[in-house]
Design an enzyme around this catalytic site. Structure first.
Site, short mmCIF file in Angstrom:
data_model
loop_
_atom_site.label_atom_id
_atom_site.label_comp_id
_atom_site.label_asym_id
_atom_site.label_seq_id
_atom_site.Cartn_x
_atom_site.Cartn_y
_atom_site.Cartn_z
N CYS A 100 0.84 -1.17 0.00
CA CYS A 100 0.00 0.00 0.00
C CYS A 100 0.89 1.23 0.00
O CYS A 100 1.82 1.31 0.78
CB CYS A 100 -0.85 -0.05 1.27
SG CYS A 100 -2.05 1.23 1.37
N CYS A 106 -2.05 3.88 7.01
CA CYS A 106 -3.43 3.37 6.91
C CYS A 106 -3.72 2.35 8.00
O CYS A 106 -4.85 2.23 8.44
CB CYS A 106 -3.71 2.80 5.53
SG CYS A 106 -3.30 1.07 5.33
N GLN A 311 -18.66 -13.39 5.31
CA GLN A 311 -17.20 -13.55 5.40
C GLN A 311 -16.54 -12.77 4.27
O GLN A 311 -16.98 -12.85 3.13
CB GLN A 311 -16.85 -15.03 5.29
CG GLN A 311 -17.29 -15.84 6.48
CD GLN A 311 -16.38 -15.67 7.68
OE1 GLN A 311 -15.32 -15.04 7.60
NE2 GLN A 311 -16.78 -16.23 8.80
N TYR A 340 -23.35 -19.20 17.68
CA TYR A 340 -22.81 -18.02 16.99
C TYR A 340 -22.89 -18.24 15.47
O TYR A 340 -21.91 -18.10 14.76
CB TYR A 340 -21.35 -17.77 17.37
CG TYR A 340 -21.07 -17.68 18.86
CD1 TYR A 340 -21.20 -16.47 19.53
CD2 TYR A 340 -20.68 -18.80 19.58
CE1 TYR A 340 -20.92 -16.38 20.89
CE2 TYR A 340 -20.40 -18.72 20.93
CZ TYR A 340 -20.52 -17.51 21.58
OH TYR A 340 -20.24 -17.43 22.92
N GLU A 361 -28.09 -17.56 17.11
CA GLU A 361 -27.42 -16.30 16.77
C GLU A 361 -28.18 -15.16 17.44
O GLU A 361 -29.41 -15.19 17.52
CB GLU A 361 -27.42 -16.16 15.23
CG GLU A 361 -27.24 -14.77 14.68
CD GLU A 361 -25.90 -14.14 15.03
OE1 GLU A 361 -24.86 -14.83 14.93
OE2 GLU A 361 -25.88 -12.96 15.40
N ASP A 409 -18.24 -20.42 16.89
CA ASP A 409 -17.49 -19.46 16.08
C ASP A 409 -17.74 -18.07 16.66
O ASP A 409 -18.43 -17.25 16.06
CB ASP A 409 -17.96 -19.55 14.61
CG ASP A 409 -17.20 -18.60 13.69
OD1 ASP A 409 -16.20 -17.99 14.13
OD2 ASP A 409 -17.61 -18.46 12.52
N CYS A 436 -11.20 -16.36 15.91
CA CYS A 436 -10.45 -15.28 15.26
C CYS A 436 -9.53 -14.60 16.27
O CYS A 436 -8.98 -13.54 15.99
CB CYS A 436 -11.40 -14.27 14.62
SG CYS A 436 -12.57 -13.55 15.77
#
Ligand code: SAH
Length: 479
Positions: A100, A106, A311, A340, A361, A409, A436
């Protein structure tokens, strides 16, 4: 005392501090505003270099392990500080030209100055470190990270904020942790059609004299361009986020955007008059075309509306879900719970291999999308419920639902403790944990292990190349 390098060409030289004053200033080996030679000895989970000055630690964006650098101390606390990279004295063999042009500002692609293979190694190490340090889980086999063949232009969605500079509209990125926009017309992580569309929108909106919203004065019209590209069909959805529900000379503007944006399938206006934070407001009007676009993961189709979560890296998502499917070890006879579940992506991916899948959810719109996605794919052995996973699972258990496999998740903060306790109480044969955030993953795995489960193996999948984000899927069995 470490070497002090001043007059580095970027800032005015600082007056030389008297040693006694230095000592009095904070009693530490580094003083804010001064520059030092340092060795970079590691990488943080945010992708910053860990630099040592006389044993004192500074975190330095853009620095790589093994490098000798000149660092300027910015903020200094008792135990550590934040630094900025002034100059590289000895570069790492893993250093490459960042993707970039505004890389240093950024903040989006924190690792794009690192060779891709080295990024993958570093991410595997982050998983290993968290599992060992936080969860005392030395026995878990952590596989090499599944990377991308071509780790650029992988995102199917980019949101670019607008700003006004010298009387013209510009687009760019938020500088990390601020509302300042770093001007850019280059979006190297997004599909090339997305970059082209953003630049076309900006040029035409500027020709029409449209103003950008200013978060300080809270005036102006255009806030964001949110552009999505279906990797399955090439269709684009462009959402202009603005403070009004009509644009000046709207018909003419829409006509031009239609003519000039290749593959445009949906053009929407989202009205957001609130403070900064949320990108989109509650109301969306279709200016032209469809109100949704469709994309696929594997052979499952998804309908995506302007505000749906989907996603962002469809290529890697397929690899991640295939791994989750493998770890679930389904034969067609199992009852599966997908906690989730979002818009039902994992539930639907697993449904064809299971007897029945229950998804839960918290966001009602996502559950509606999940039900719609089940319908369009003609998948009938799934049921979705709105609610907190930690509240719904105990209820399901009371209703007599027995899960053979539970998939979780969760968002970055990990699973709610009560959810982990209900998983332990339900006692499925397997738990598949998609994470994650390796830190909360390690914390949660420790709880599951103490409750009679064992984490066997972890497969990291690089969902976000060039950034410091790490995703992985873990196989856990009941002992
Ligand atoms: N599995 C989905 C979504 C994962 S993102 C996919 O792959 O697309 C995590 C999801 O958890 C989000 O949709 C979020 O809204 C939801 N969520 C957050 N807290 C929750 C809770 N306590 N109970 C149930 N869902 C929750």
């Amino acid at each position: 005392m470490a070497d002090q390098h001043r007059g580095n060409g970027r800032t005015a030289p600082q007056p030389k501090p008297q040693p006694q004053q230095t000592e009095k200033a904070n009693g530490l080996p580094v003083q804010p505003g001064l520059a030092y030679a340092a060795d970079v000895v590691g990488l943080t989970h945010e992708g910053k270099g860990v630099a040592r000055v006389d044993g004192f630690t500074l975190f330095v964006p853009g620095a790589l392990p093994g490098e000798k650098i000149v660092v300027r101390a910015e903020e200094v606390k008792k135990q550590y500080g934040e630094g900025s990279l002034v100059r590289i004295l000895e570069p790492s063999p893993d250093r490459v030209t960042p993707l970039c042009r505004v890389h240093e500002n950024c903040g989006g692609a924190q690792l794009s100055h690192m060779r891709y293979e080295a990024q993958l190694k570093a991410k595997r190490q982050m998983v290993i470190d968290s599992l060992q340090r936080i969860g005392r889980l030395d026995h878990v086999r952590v596989h090499p990270v599944i990377g991308m063949n071509n780790p650029v232009r992988y995102r199917n969605k980019i949101h670019a904020p607008f700003a006004q500079k010298n009387g013209h509209l510009v687009t760019g990125f938020y500088a990390p942790g601020t509302q300042d926009i770093v001007e850019s017309d280059h979006f190297p992580l997004g599909h090339s059609r997305i970059e082209k569309a953003i630049n076309t929108v900006r040029r035409i909106a500027d020709e029409f004299g449209l103003s950008a919203w200013n978060p300080q004065t809270r005036r102006g019209l255009l806030r964001h361009a949110v552009v999505r590209c279906s990797f399955a069909t090439g269709d684009l959805m462009v959402v202009l986020v603005a403070t009004g529900d009509r644009l000046p000379r709207q018909d003419e503007l829409v006509g031009l955007l239609r003519a000039e944006i290749d593959g445009l399938a949906s053009l929407c206006l989202n009205v957001n008059t609130g403070p900064s934070g949320e990108i989109m407001g509650d109301r969306t009007v279709v200016l032209w075309g469809a109100d949704t676009i469709r994309d696929k993961i594997g052979d499952i189709e998804f309908v995506i509306s302007p505000r749906s979560f989907f996603q962002v890296n469809p290529v890697q998502t397929a690899k991640l879900y295939n791994k989750a499917l493998e770890y679930a070890g389904l034969t067609g006879e199992e009852t599966v719970i997908d906690a989730y579940c979002g818009i039902g992506t994992i539930s639907l991916f697993l449904a064809r291999h299971a007897r029945r899948v229950y998804g839960v959810e918290i966001v009602p719109d996502a559950v509606e999308d999940a039900r719609l996605n089940a319908r369009i794919n003609r998948i009938r052995n799934v049921a979705f419920e709105t609610g907190k996973a930690e509240a719904v699972l105990p209820r399901w258990r009371k209703q007599g639902i027995r899960a053979d496999v539970i998939v979780v998740d969760p968002p970055r903060k990990g699973c709610d403790r009560r959810l982990l306790e209900s998983i332990i109480a339900m006692g499925p044969k397997r738990v598949v944990y998609v994470s994650c955030n390796p830190a909360t993953l390690a914390r949660d795995l420790r709880i599951l292990e103490d409750g009679g489960f064992r984490a066997l193996e972890a497969q990291p999948v690089d969902m976000f190349p060039q950034t410091a984000h790490v995703e992985c899927v873990v196989l856990i069995t009941r002992l």
